[in-house]
Design a protein around this motif. Structure first.
Motif, PDB file in Angstrom:
ATOM      1  N   THR A   3      39.645   9.151   8.092  1.00 47.09           N
ATOM      2  CA  THR A   3      39.908   9.911   6.866  1.00 47.09           C
ATOM      3  C   THR A   3      40.909  11.231   6.892  1.00 47.09           C
ATOM      4  N   LYS A  63      38.913  17.642  -1.582  1.00 43.24           N
ATOM      5  CA  LYS A  63      37.538  17.065  -1.208  1.00 43.24           C
ATOM      6  C   LYS A  63      37.913  15.494  -0.422  1.00 43.24           C
ATOM      7  N   LYS A 100      36.880   9.283  -1.711  1.00 44.09           N
ATOM      8  CA  LYS A 100      35.664   8.243  -1.496  1.00 44.09           C
ATOM      9  C   LYS A 100      36.176   7.106  -0.714  1.00 44.09           C
ATOM     10  N   SER A 149      36.318   3.222   0.231  1.00 45.77           N
ATOM     11  CA  SER A 149      36.434   2.293  -0.590  1.00 45.77           C
ATOM     12  C   SER A 149      35.383   1.091   0.220  1.00 45.77           C
ATOM     13  N   THR A 182      33.522  19.198   1.340  1.00 41.16           N
ATOM     14  CA  THR A 182      32.823  18.263   0.111  1.00 41.16           C
ATOM     15  C   THR A 182      33.499  17.115  -0.177  1.00 41.16           C
ATOM     16  N   TYR A 183      32.674  16.028  -1.066  1.00 37.69           N
ATOM     17  CA  TYR A 183      33.056  14.702  -1.335  1.00 37.69           C
ATOM     18  C   TYR A 183      33.507  14.532  -2.584  1.00 37.69           C
ATOM     19  N   GLU A 184      34.469  13.808  -3.063  1.00 33.64           N
ATOM     20  CA  GLU A 184      34.539  13.360  -4.087  1.00 33.64           C
ATOM     21  C   GLU A 184      33.597  12.505  -4.845  1.00 33.64           C
ATOM     22  N   ASP A 185      32.920  11.760  -4.167  1.00 33.43           N
ATOM     23  CA  ASP A 185      31.423  11.114  -4.140  1.00 33.43           C
ATOM     24  C   ASP A 185      30.498  11.495  -3.536  1.00 33.43           C
ATOM     25  N   SER A 186      29.345  12.438  -3.958  1.00 38.27           N
ATOM     26  CA  SER A 186      28.289  12.941  -3.129  1.00 38.27           C
ATOM     27  C   SER A 186      27.516  11.781  -2.379  1.00 38.27           C
ATOM     28  N   SER A 187      27.526  10.708  -2.986  1.00 41.48           N
ATOM     29  CA  SER A 187      26.661   9.755  -2.206  1.00 41.48           C
ATOM     30  C   SER A 187      27.714   8.920  -1.152  1.00 41.48           C
ATOM     31  N   ASP A 188      28.544   9.373  -0.923  1.00 40.86           N
ATOM     32  CA  ASP A 188      29.529   8.602  -0.273  1.00 40.86           C
ATOM     33  C   ASP A 188      29.021   8.757   1.447  1.00 40.86           C
ATOM     34  N   LYS A 189      29.872   7.846   2.404  1.00 39.92           N
ATOM     35  CA  LYS A 189      29.360   7.584   3.819  1.00 39.92           C
ATOM     36  C   LYS A 189      30.022   9.059   4.255  1.00 39.92           C
TER      37      LYS A 189
END
Length: 271
Positions: free
Chosen positions: A150, A164, A167, A169, A189-196
């Motif tokens: 990433t 951020k 996410k 995919s 920080t993440y775009e999706d808090s539940s992301d890997k």
């Protein structure tokens, strides 16, 4: 008194000559990031060329790639010191990328703060033959494991933005974050808090201090970076439960000198 002054002058001359010499002395380091019980992804990481003050010939970079046989080469940003360096930086990186492509090695990169400030943009990366991965996830498979690389771009020092993490995919076994400034780990920080979550982060920017001084004056008084004030300057560390690696890079900023922080290329094994 004259003897004392003479000694001070001699020490100054020795330090100056050492600082000039060190800019030409390349170190090759190798580290494991993660478990050590499996054959993982081998990354060759180079950063902070700062073309006008880079004294490591591109052939030494190519020879290091040739001898280490990495799975992927990653450039950590800051190709230039100023806009006048663009063409020379493109030539330097293009020779590197041409060798990688001839050897079937993928070469990726992110922007650094100097790239952002002085216009070493996506067009320059294209001309250099480097795949710019700012804000992207790149999947690499090896030995039945999926690695997600990433990339995060740099927004420069003025009005800095900590972007951020995009996410993912798809699922992966290991996620490796490439971002120029290691202080990003303090603003992650993440775009999706539940992301890997990322397993490790690789950066440059600090130059190992470039010219190391007593009492860390270069960090406590001259720079605003936070991690170096905590003694985290180069190499492997754990910050906020995440493994990070900081490269000393290849070139110099402000002065064509290095002292106690030789240029380096890093071989990093992601287990």
């Amino acid at each position: 008194m004259q003897i004392f002054i003479g000694i001070i002058l001699l020490i100054g001359i020795i330090l100056l000559l050492t600082s000039i010499t060190e800019t030409h002395l390349l170190n090759i380091t190798e580290d494991n990031l993660g478990d050590t019980d499996s054959d993982g992804l081998k990354i060759l990481f180079l950063s902070d060329i700062h073309m006008s003050f880079c004294f490591i010939p591109v052939n030494r970079v190519i020879n290091t790639i040739k001898s280490s046989k990495p799975d992927v080469v990653i450039f950590g940003g800051d190709a230039i010191n100023n806009s006048r360096d663009k063409n020379n930086a493109i030539k330097y990186l293009k020779k590197t990328s041409d060798f990688c492509k001839a050897s079937d090695i993928r070469i990726l990169g992110v922007t650094g703060n100097h790239d952002f400030k002085d216009g070493f943009d996506s067009n320059c990366f294209d001309k250099s033959g480097i795949e710019l991965i700012d804000g992207q996830n790149i999947k690499i498979d090896k030995n039945n494991k999926t690695y997600l690389i990433t990339g995060i771009g740099d927004s420069g020092r003025k009005n800095r933005v900590w972007y951020k993490i995009p996410k993912a995919s798809e699922t992966c076994d290991r996620r490796v974050l490439i971002v120029h400034n290691p202080d990003y780990i303090l603003n992650l920080t993440y775009e999706d808090s539940s992301d890997k979550p990322v397993d490790c982060m690789i950066s440059g920017h600090i130059h190992g201090g470039q010219i190391r001084t007593p009492w860390k004056i270069e960090f406590n008084k001259l720079r605003k970076d936070i991690l170096p004030k905590r003694g985290i300057i180069s190499g492997k560390h754990i910050v906020n439960d995440t493994t990070i690696f900081i490269s000393k890079g290849l070139g110099c900023i402000l002065l064509p000198l290095r002292l106690g922080a030789r240029p380096e290329i890093n071989i990093l094994n992601i287990r």
